[in-house]
Design a protein around this motif. Structure first.
Motif, PDB file in Angstrom:
ATOM      1  N   GLN A   1       0.848  -1.187   0.000  1.00  0.00           N
ATOM      2  CA  GLN A   1       0.000   0.000   0.000  1.00  0.00           C
ATOM      3  C   GLN A   1       0.884   1.238   0.000  1.00  0.00           C
ATOM      4  OE1 GLN A   1      -2.558   0.283   3.401  1.00  0.00           O
ATOM      5  NE2 GLN A   1      -3.503   2.193   2.737  1.00  0.00           N
ATOM      6  N   VAL A   2       0.636   2.132  -0.963  1.00  0.00           N
ATOM      7  CA  VAL A   2       1.421   3.348  -1.058  1.00  0.00           C
ATOM      8  C   VAL A   2       0.918   4.370  -0.042  1.00  0.00           C
ATOM      9  CG1 VAL A   2       2.059   5.259  -2.534  1.00  0.00           C
ATOM     10  CG2 VAL A   2       1.904   2.954  -3.490  1.00  0.00           C
ATOM     11  N   GLN A   3       1.854   4.951   0.677  1.00  0.00           N
ATOM     12  CA  GLN A   3       1.493   5.981   1.648  1.00  0.00           C
ATOM     13  C   GLN A   3       2.469   7.136   1.580  1.00  0.00           C
ATOM     14  OE1 GLN A   3       1.244   3.910   5.536  1.00  0.00           O
ATOM     15  NE2 GLN A   3      -0.865   4.634   5.619  1.00  0.00           N
ATOM     16  N   LEU A   4       1.926   8.342   1.695  1.00  0.00           N
ATOM     17  CA  LEU A   4       2.725   9.551   1.867  1.00  0.00           C
ATOM     18  C   LEU A   4       2.306  10.142   3.202  1.00  0.00           C
ATOM     19  CD1 LEU A   4       2.451  11.213  -1.675  1.00  0.00           C
ATOM     20  CD2 LEU A   4       4.226   9.674  -0.831  1.00  0.00           C
ATOM     21  N   VAL A   5       3.260  10.337   4.090  1.00  0.00           N
ATOM     22  CA  VAL A   5       2.937  10.812   5.426  1.00  0.00           C
ATOM     23  C   VAL A   5       3.712  12.097   5.693  1.00  0.00           C
ATOM     24  CG1 VAL A   5       2.944  10.304   7.882  1.00  0.00           C
ATOM     25  CG2 VAL A   5       2.501   8.472   6.228  1.00  0.00           C
ATOM     26  N   GLU A   6       2.954  13.181   5.925  1.00  0.00           N
ATOM     27  CA  GLU A   6       3.565  14.479   6.205  1.00  0.00           C
ATOM     28  C   GLU A   6       3.775  14.673   7.699  1.00  0.00           C
ATOM     29  OE1 GLU A   6       0.414  15.327   2.884  1.00  0.00           O
ATOM     30  OE2 GLU A   6       0.515  14.213   4.772  1.00  0.00           O
ATOM     31  N   SER A   7       4.734  15.495   8.021  1.00  0.00           N
ATOM     32  CA  SER A   7       4.976  15.891   9.407  1.00  0.00           C
ATOM     33  C   SER A   7       5.624  17.270   9.410  1.00  0.00           C
ATOM     34  CB  SER A   7       5.874  14.886  10.123  1.00  0.00           C
ATOM     35  OG  SER A   7       7.134  14.803   9.483  1.00  0.00           O
ATOM     36  N   GLY A   8       5.597  17.917  10.586  1.00  0.00           N
ATOM     37  CA  GLY A   8       6.299  19.180  10.736  1.00  0.00           C
ATOM     38  C   GLY A   8       5.415  20.412  10.752  1.00  0.00           C
ATOM     39  N   GLY A   9       4.113  20.247  10.563  1.00  0.00           N
ATOM     40  CA  GLY A   9       3.239  21.411  10.616  1.00  0.00           C
ATOM     41  C   GLY A   9       3.087  21.925  12.035  1.00  0.00           C
ATOM     42  N   GLY A  10       2.435  23.068  12.161  1.00  0.00           N
ATOM     43  CA  GLY A  10       2.225  23.625  13.484  1.00  0.00           C
ATOM     44  C   GLY A  10       1.847  25.081  13.432  1.00  0.00           C
ATOM     45  N   LEU A  11       1.946  25.719  14.574  1.00  0.00           N
ATOM     46  CA  LEU A  11       1.614  27.133  14.728  1.00  0.00           C
ATOM     47  C   LEU A  11       2.908  27.925  14.866  1.00  0.00           C
ATOM     48  CD1 LEU A  11      -0.379  29.477  15.305  1.00  0.00           C
ATOM     49  CD2 LEU A  11      -0.307  28.775  17.713  1.00  0.00           C
ATOM     50  N   VAL A  12       3.020  28.992  14.093  1.00  0.00           N
ATOM     51  CA  VAL A  12       4.224  29.813  14.136  1.00  0.00           C
ATOM     52  C   VAL A  12       3.831  31.275  13.933  1.00  0.00           C
ATOM     53  CG1 VAL A  12       4.682  29.581  11.658  1.00  0.00           C
ATOM     54  CG2 VAL A  12       6.584  30.022  13.231  1.00  0.00           C
ATOM     55  N   GLN A  13       4.613  32.169  14.480  1.00  0.00           N
ATOM     56  CA  GLN A  13       4.350  33.591  14.289  1.00  0.00           C
ATOM     57  C   GLN A  13       4.856  34.046  12.918  1.00  0.00           C
ATOM     58  OE1 GLN A  13       6.118  35.637  17.665  1.00  0.00           O
ATOM     59  NE2 GLN A  13       4.125  35.691  18.700  1.00  0.00           N
ATOM     60  N   ALA A  14       4.258  35.100  12.429  1.00  0.00           N
ATOM     61  CA  ALA A  14       4.699  35.672  11.163  1.00  0.00           C
ATOM     62  C   ALA A  14       6.193  35.989  11.223  1.00  0.00           C
ATOM     63  CB  ALA A  14       3.901  36.929  10.844  1.00  0.00           C
ATOM     64  N   GLY A  15       6.883  35.651  10.152  1.00  0.00           N
ATOM     65  CA  GLY A  15       8.324  35.838  10.100  1.00  0.00           C
ATOM     66  C   GLY A  15       9.104  34.611  10.525  1.00  0.00           C
ATOM     67  N   GLY A  16       8.428  33.647  11.093  1.00  0.00           N
ATOM     68  CA  GLY A  16       9.077  32.435  11.566  1.00  0.00           C
ATOM     69  C   GLY A  16       9.273  31.404  10.470  1.00  0.00           C
ATOM     70  N   SER A  17       9.745  30.233  10.884  1.00  0.00           N
ATOM     71  CA  SER A  17      10.070  29.168   9.935  1.00  0.00           C
ATOM     72  C   SER A  17       9.487  27.841  10.395  1.00  0.00           C
ATOM     73  CB  SER A  17      11.591  29.009   9.809  1.00  0.00           C
ATOM     74  OG  SER A  17      12.194  30.183   9.314  1.00  0.00           O
ATOM     75  N   LEU A  18       9.220  26.992   9.428  1.00  0.00           N
ATOM     76  CA  LEU A  18       8.822  25.609   9.682  1.00  0.00           C
ATOM     77  C   LEU A  18       9.444  24.741   8.598  1.00  0.00           C
ATOM     78  CD1 LEU A  18       4.988  25.749  10.535  1.00  0.00           C
ATOM     79  CD2 LEU A  18       6.834  25.063  12.084  1.00  0.00           C
ATOM     80  N   ARG A  19       9.665  23.486   8.935  1.00  0.00           N
ATOM     81  CA  ARG A  19      10.173  22.521   7.954  1.00  0.00           C
ATOM     82  C   ARG A  19       9.214  21.350   7.886  1.00  0.00           C
ATOM     83  NH1 ARG A  19      14.938  20.682   5.407  1.00  0.00           N
ATOM     84  NH2 ARG A  19      15.314  18.422   5.537  1.00  0.00           N
ATOM     85  N   LEU A  20       8.612  21.171   6.729  1.00  0.00           N
ATOM     86  CA  LEU A  20       7.718  20.037   6.516  1.00  0.00           C
ATOM     87  C   LEU A  20       8.489  18.877   5.913  1.00  0.00           C
ATOM     88  CD1 LEU A  20       4.573  21.801   4.979  1.00  0.00           C
ATOM     89  CD2 LEU A  20       5.177  21.470   7.390  1.00  0.00           C
ATOM     90  N   SER A  21       8.110  17.683   6.309  1.00  0.00           N
ATOM     91  CA  SER A  21       8.718  16.476   5.751  1.00  0.00           C
ATOM     92  C   SER A  21       7.621  15.537   5.265  1.00  0.00           C
ATOM     93  CB  SER A  21       9.571  15.768   6.800  1.00  0.00           C
ATOM     94  OG  SER A  21      10.671  16.568   7.176  1.00  0.00           O
ATOM     95  N   CYS A  22       7.968  14.753   4.279  1.00  0.00           N
ATOM     96  CA  CYS A  22       7.042  13.756   3.724  1.00  0.00           C
ATOM     97  C   CYS A  22       7.812  12.476   3.501  1.00  0.00           C
ATOM     98  CB  CYS A  22       6.450  14.270   2.421  1.00  0.00           C
ATOM     99  SG  CYS A  22       5.447  13.060   1.521  1.00  0.00           S
ATOM    100  N   ALA A  23       7.333  11.420   4.105  1.00  0.00           N
ATOM    101  CA  ALA A  23       7.958  10.104   3.946  1.00  0.00           C
ATOM    102  C   ALA A  23       7.037   9.218   3.115  1.00  0.00           C
ATOM    103  CB  ALA A  23       8.221   9.482   5.300  1.00  0.00           C
TER     104      ALA A  23
END
Length: 125
Positions: free
Chosen positions: A1-23
């Motif tokens: 079974q093919v799966q794509l699973v994201e992670s790394g989302g969340g709440l951040v203030q304007a000007g901030g950074s986030l890193r999303l990953s997909c396995a």
């Protein structure tokens, strides 16, 4: 079974950074374009960025210069580094893989045959 699973989302203030990953699992996507789309409430799903197996990338105008997409073919993963985030970036972010082995980055969602479940990104002002 093919799966794509994201992670790394969340709440951040304007000007901030986030890193999303997909396995990805269930099959190898080393010869498929992989990308990120996003969908805000009341809006259609829109293209954010995508990358070929060799590292050629394409970005939407709204994120160009702020977001960087990368992939690790050996690990079957793709990442989205998001810097200088704005409230307008608030959306559910989806990882996707083109349904066809191709070296052409296509921005229309209909070409992507594999999708993750999405991860919420919220940017506060």
């Amino acid at each position: 079974q093919v799966q794509l699973v994201e992670s790394g989302g969340g709440l951040v203030q304007a000007g901030g950074s986030l890193r999303l990953s997909c396995a990805a699992s269930g099959r190898a996507f080393s010869d498929h374009v992989m990308g990120w789309f996003r969908q805000a409430p009341g809006s259609e799903r829109e293209f954010v960025a995508a990358i070929t197996w060799s590292g050629n990338s394409k970005y939407s105008d709204s994120v160009k210069g702020r977001f960087t997409i990368s992939r690790d073919n050996a690990k079957n993963t793709v990442h989205l580094q998001m810097n200088s985030l704005k409230p307008d970036d608030t959306a559910v972010y989806y990882c996707a893989a083109d349904g066809t082995a191709t070296v052409i980055v296509r921005v229309a969602a209909r070409y992507y045959g594999y999708w993750g479940q999405g991860t919420q990104v919220t940017v506060s002002s």
